[in-house]
Design a protein around this motif. Structure first.
Motif, PDB file in Angstrom:
ATOM      1  N   PRO A 113       0.804  -1.233   0.000  1.00 61.29           N
ATOM      2  CA  PRO A 113       0.000   0.000   0.000  1.00 61.29           C
ATOM      3  C   PRO A 113       0.833   1.278   0.000  1.00 61.29           C
ATOM      4  O   PRO A 113       0.350   2.327  -0.406  1.00 61.29           O
ATOM      5  CB  PRO A 113      -0.842  -0.125   1.268  1.00 61.29           C
ATOM      6  N   PHE A 114       2.086   1.203   0.418  1.00 62.39           N
ATOM      7  CA  PHE A 114       2.956   2.383   0.425  1.00 62.39           C
ATOM      8  C   PHE A 114       3.212   2.909  -0.981  1.00 62.39           C
ATOM      9  O   PHE A 114       3.593   4.069  -1.166  1.00 62.39           O
ATOM     10  CB  PHE A 114       4.302   2.067   1.090  1.00 62.39           C
ATOM     11  N   MET A 115       3.014   2.064  -2.006  1.00 61.02           N
ATOM     12  CA  MET A 115       3.327   2.463  -3.375  1.00 61.02           C
ATOM     13  C   MET A 115       2.470   3.636  -3.839  1.00 61.02           C
ATOM     14  O   MET A 115       2.943   4.498  -4.581  1.00 61.02           O
ATOM     15  CB  MET A 115       3.194   1.280  -4.329  1.00 61.02           C
ATOM     16  N   GLN A 116       1.221   3.689  -3.412  1.00 60.63           N
ATOM     17  CA  GLN A 116       0.355   4.797  -3.817  1.00 60.63           C
ATOM     18  C   GLN A 116       0.916   6.108  -3.272  1.00 60.63           C
ATOM     19  O   GLN A 116       1.030   7.098  -3.992  1.00 60.63           O
ATOM     20  CB  GLN A 116      -1.069   4.581  -3.328  1.00 60.63           C
ATOM     21  N   TRP A 117       1.301   6.117  -2.011  1.00 60.75           N
ATOM     22  CA  TRP A 117       1.891   7.307  -1.401  1.00 60.75           C
ATOM     23  C   TRP A 117       3.183   7.687  -2.118  1.00 60.75           C
ATOM     24  O   TRP A 117       3.397   8.840  -2.471  1.00 60.75           O
ATOM     25  CB  TRP A 117       2.173   7.054   0.091  1.00 60.75           C
ATOM     26  N   TYR A 118       4.034   6.708  -2.348  1.00 62.37           N
ATOM     27  CA  TYR A 118       5.319   6.967  -2.981  1.00 62.37           C
ATOM     28  C   TYR A 118       5.139   7.530  -4.390  1.00 62.37           C
ATOM     29  O   TYR A 118       5.752   8.533  -4.754  1.00 62.37           O
ATOM     30  CB  TYR A 118       6.155   5.683  -3.028  1.00 62.37           C
ATOM     31  N   GLY A 119       4.286   6.892  -5.191  1.00 60.24           N
ATOM     32  CA  GLY A 119       4.050   7.358  -6.553  1.00 60.24           C
ATOM     33  C   GLY A 119       3.511   8.778  -6.592  1.00 60.24           C
ATOM     34  O   GLY A 119       3.950   9.605  -7.402  1.00 60.24           O
ATOM     35  N   SER A 120       2.578   9.073  -5.705  1.00 59.97           N
ATOM     36  CA  SER A 120       2.014  10.428  -5.647  1.00 59.97           C
ATOM     37  C   SER A 120       3.057  11.444  -5.204  1.00 59.97           C
ATOM     38  O   SER A 120       3.137  12.542  -5.759  1.00 59.97           O
ATOM     39  CB  SER A 120       0.827  10.462  -4.679  1.00 59.97           C
ATOM     40  N   THR A 121       3.851  11.081  -4.221  1.00 67.04           N
ATOM     41  CA  THR A 121       4.854  11.996  -3.688  1.00 67.04           C
ATOM     42  C   THR A 121       5.910  12.353  -4.720  1.00 67.04           C
ATOM     43  O   THR A 121       6.187  13.534  -4.954  1.00 67.04           O
ATOM     44  CB  THR A 121       5.530  11.386  -2.430  1.00 67.04           C
ATOM     45  N   VAL A 122       6.503  11.359  -5.350  1.00 65.32           N
ATOM     46  CA  VAL A 122       7.573  11.652  -6.312  1.00 65.32           C
ATOM     47  C   VAL A 122       7.015  12.315  -7.574  1.00 65.32           C
ATOM     48  O   VAL A 122       7.669  13.177  -8.155  1.00 65.32           O
ATOM     49  CB  VAL A 122       8.432  10.412  -6.663  1.00 65.32           C
ATOM     50  N   SER A 123       5.820  11.952  -8.007  1.00 67.43           N
ATOM     51  CA  SER A 123       5.237  12.561  -9.203  1.00 67.43           C
ATOM     52  C   SER A 123       4.867  14.018  -8.958  1.00 67.43           C
ATOM     53  O   SER A 123       5.100  14.876  -9.819  1.00 67.43           O
ATOM     54  CB  SER A 123       3.996  11.788  -9.643  1.00 67.43           C
ATOM     55  N   SER A 124       4.272  14.299  -7.790  1.00 70.55           N
ATOM     56  CA  SER A 124       3.827  15.670  -7.519  1.00 70.55           C
ATOM     57  C   SER A 124       5.003  16.639  -7.454  1.00 70.55           C
ATOM     58  O   SER A 124       4.864  17.816  -7.792  1.00 70.55           O
ATOM     59  CB  SER A 124       3.000  15.740  -6.234  1.00 70.55           C
ATOM     60  N   LYS A 125       6.172  16.176  -7.065  1.00 73.73           N
ATOM     61  CA  LYS A 125       7.361  17.032  -7.035  1.00 73.73           C
ATOM     62  C   LYS A 125       7.734  17.516  -8.435  1.00 73.73           C
ATOM     63  O   LYS A 125       8.412  18.525  -8.592  1.00 73.73           O
ATOM     64  CB  LYS A 125       8.539  16.298  -6.403  1.00 73.73           C
TER      65      LYS A 125
END
Length: 154
Positions: A113-125
């Motif tokens: 489930p951490f992948m959703q957070w990670y993907g959103s975090t790095v993409s939003s940057k």
């Protein structure tokens, strides 16, 4: 997602795409959702022909992308030149990581489930919105390294 719900989603998706829910396509769906392990297109052809012997190779290869696009199947590429598939029983948006054993060639999927957070975090940057992502780990079997026998090898 239950198999009847997934089957209905498949029928609806076919209709949306202007395609018919033929007996061959439904046999392919049934064969795919009967599997608990990853399978190749050729294996799916064999499984589907056990249900309906008229299933053609071409129909399997045309149906797999449809089932993947509809999020009913997950496609896994482990770099071997052959793609593997597995029913997505968790539904669209579920986050999994694949661990590929280099000793027995088995593909394991674990919830990530951490992948959703990670993907959103790095993409939003970067001012982007994630569309898809995957995490794949290649690993060696500890038991095989010690004894020369992999307990998972079928």
């Amino acid at each position: 997602m239950s198999i009847p719900a997934a089957r209905e989603k498949f029928r609806s998706f076919l209709t949306q795409k202007g395609l018919r829910a033929t007996n061959q396509r439904l046999a392919i769906f049934d064969a795919a959702f009967a599997q608990r392990e990853h399978f190749t297109a050729e294996q799916l052809l064999d499984y589907a022909r056990e249900i309906d012997d008229s299933v053609s190779r071409a129909t399997v290869y045309r149906t797999l992308p449809i089932m993947t696009e509809s999020a009913l199947l997950r496609e896994v590429d482990i770099g071997s030149g052959e793609k593997f598939y597995r029913p997505n029983r968790e539904g669209a948006g579920s986050q999994v990581a694949q661990v590929v054993c280099l000793d027995c060639d088995k593909i394991f999927e674990i919830s990530a489930p951490f992948m959703q957070w990670y993907g959103s975090t790095v993409s939003s940057k970067l001012g982007l919105t994630p569309v898809s992502q995957r995490l794949q780990v290649s690993a060696r079997c500890d038991q095989f390294q010690k004894t020369g026998v992999c307990p998972r090898r079928g």
